[in-house]
Design an enzyme around this catalytic site. Structure first.
Site: not given
Ligand SMILES: Cc1cc2nc3c(=O)[nH]c(=O)nc-3n(C[C@H](O)[C@H](O)[C@H](O)COP(=O)(O)O)c2cc1C
Length: 389
Positions: A25, A107, A130, A156, A252, A276
């Protein structure tokens, strides 16, 4: 056990210790994963200018993000279901961030609730929202974030509907885990994770269960979650949320110059150039490649942050030298958390900090504020190649 010296080491430990469906995931992108891959590989296109015979004493990575002091401009990104990577994951990551002196972003889709994280930390954290169809939920959760004294709202914008991740579908991802035969076989080797989970009560989406009428168990929650992101989100709604919140606002998920201009006009305190983590529009530009044009367009009007693909302090330096005022790490801290809980998140921050500090020195810089494009060697077509004509 060999010494842990890189984010890659933490990633490998994360893979071994956490049930496969949760590791996958985190460590996946949407569809072909092109954007997910390029988020990291595009950093490699940029090279650093080595400088010598420069006094490198008295260095500091300290800086500010939206006017708040940070030990280095690297925040923990909002990551849904963090509490499934390690028992009480959000609380542990928030504590590690607080001790290190960097922002933690909780989150909306966290396992530990806002109130729970607030009760276990002493300094304000940031809350990620969100936009949801259910406006009462949005109003209430903003009130809850205010009551918990969150010091910024991170709204976001790039998830009005969900990008498709093949691995999650194939793994039958659910929270909590379903006791199917393949899952049970996988779990048999994940005793640390099981023992942590057995000792915590936090196994549901803490911000949601108990706060929405009719949501009491997993099946009603799944239905709510799949229908809840707001496909009608528009800039007027952004304005409404900004007004409701009334505090520091970070937008974001901006990747396009036109959207960045709109976001700046909204009067946000910062925008995050982000795709994301390659989990939404596969085929979109990597964040680091999208960053320069956005900085050129609005960098003098609003603070520009970025995330996506950061796996080292060198990556952080490249983003800062291009002009970003802050960065976020997602998977880099999740690998630490999955590997070792709170000490693992601390380790991830230490690794990145040390790399950033040493790289600054070898580039001949002693202060974050002095970093600039003069520190980089950028291929001629890096900025222009994929930009809209
Ligand atoms: C497992 C996972 C869950 C994520 N869930 C959210 C979230 O709930 N809300 C959000 O704005 N971004 C979410 N993101 C995006 C992260 O905030 C971020 O933009 C991203 O992980 C950055 O890239 P990196 O993992 O390469 O550092 C998620 C990313 C991952 C990997």
């Amino acid at each position: 056990m060999p010494a842990v010296t890189t984010i890659q080491d933490l990633k490998e430990m994360h893979r071994r210790r956490v049930p496969r469906m949760f590791y996958d995931y985190a460590e996946s992108g949407s569809w072909t994963e092109q954007t997910f891959r390029e988020n990291t590989t595009d950093f490699e296109q940029i090279r650093l200018r080595q400088r010598v015979a420069v006094d490198m004493t008295g260095r500091s990575t300290a800086s500010q993000m939206i006017g708040q002091d940070v030990a280095m401009p690297v925040a923990l990104a909002p990551v849904g279901s963090t509490g499934m990577q390690h028992a009480d994951g959000e609380i542990l990551a928030a504590k590690a961030a607080e001790k290190f002196g960097v922002p933690f972003t909780l989150s909306t889709m966290s396992i530990c609730s806002i109130e729970d994280v607030a009760a276990h930390t002493t300094k304000p954290f940031w809350f990620q929202l969100y936009a949801m169809r259910d406006k009462t939920f949005v109003k209430n959760i903003i009130e809850r974030a205010k009551a918990a004294k969150c010091s910024a709202l991170v709204l976001t914008l790039d998830l009005q509907i969900l990008g498709q991740r093949h691995k999650d579908i194939k793994n039958g991802l659910t929270v909590p885990i379903k006791p199917t035969l393949p899952n049970l076989i996988d779990l048999a080797t994940k005793w640390r994770w099981i023992s942590g989970m057995a000792q915590t009560k936090r196994r549901q989406f803490g911000n949601i269960v108990g706060h929405i009428d009719g949501i009491s168990d997993m099946s009603s929650l799944s239905v709510w979650a799949s229908e809840s992101f707001d496909p009608q989100l528009n800039w007027d709604e952004v304005k409404t949320i900004k007004k409701m919140w009334g505090g520091p606002l970070i937008l974001k998920g901006v990747l396009d110059v036109e959207d960045a201009r709109m976001a700046a006009r909204m009067g946000a305190d910062a925008i995050v150039v982000s795709n994301h983590g390659g989990r939404q529009l596969d085929g979109a530009l990597s964040s680091i490649r999208a960053l320069p044009a956005i900085l050129d367009a609005i960098g003098d009007k609003v603070e520009v942050h970025m995330d996506g693909g950061i796996r080292s302090g060198q990556d952080v330096l490249k983003a800062l030298a291009l002009g970003a005022k802050g960065t976020y790490i997602g998977r880099a801290f999740i690998h630490g958390l999955g590997a070792m809980g709170q000490p693992g998140v601390t380790k991830a921050l230490e690794i990145i900090h040390k790399e950033l500090d040493t790289t600054m020195a070898l580039c001949g810089e002693t202060k974050v504020a002095d970093l600039g494009r003069h520190n980089l060697l950028i291929p001629e077509d890096f900025e222009g190649r994929w930009q809209k004509t």
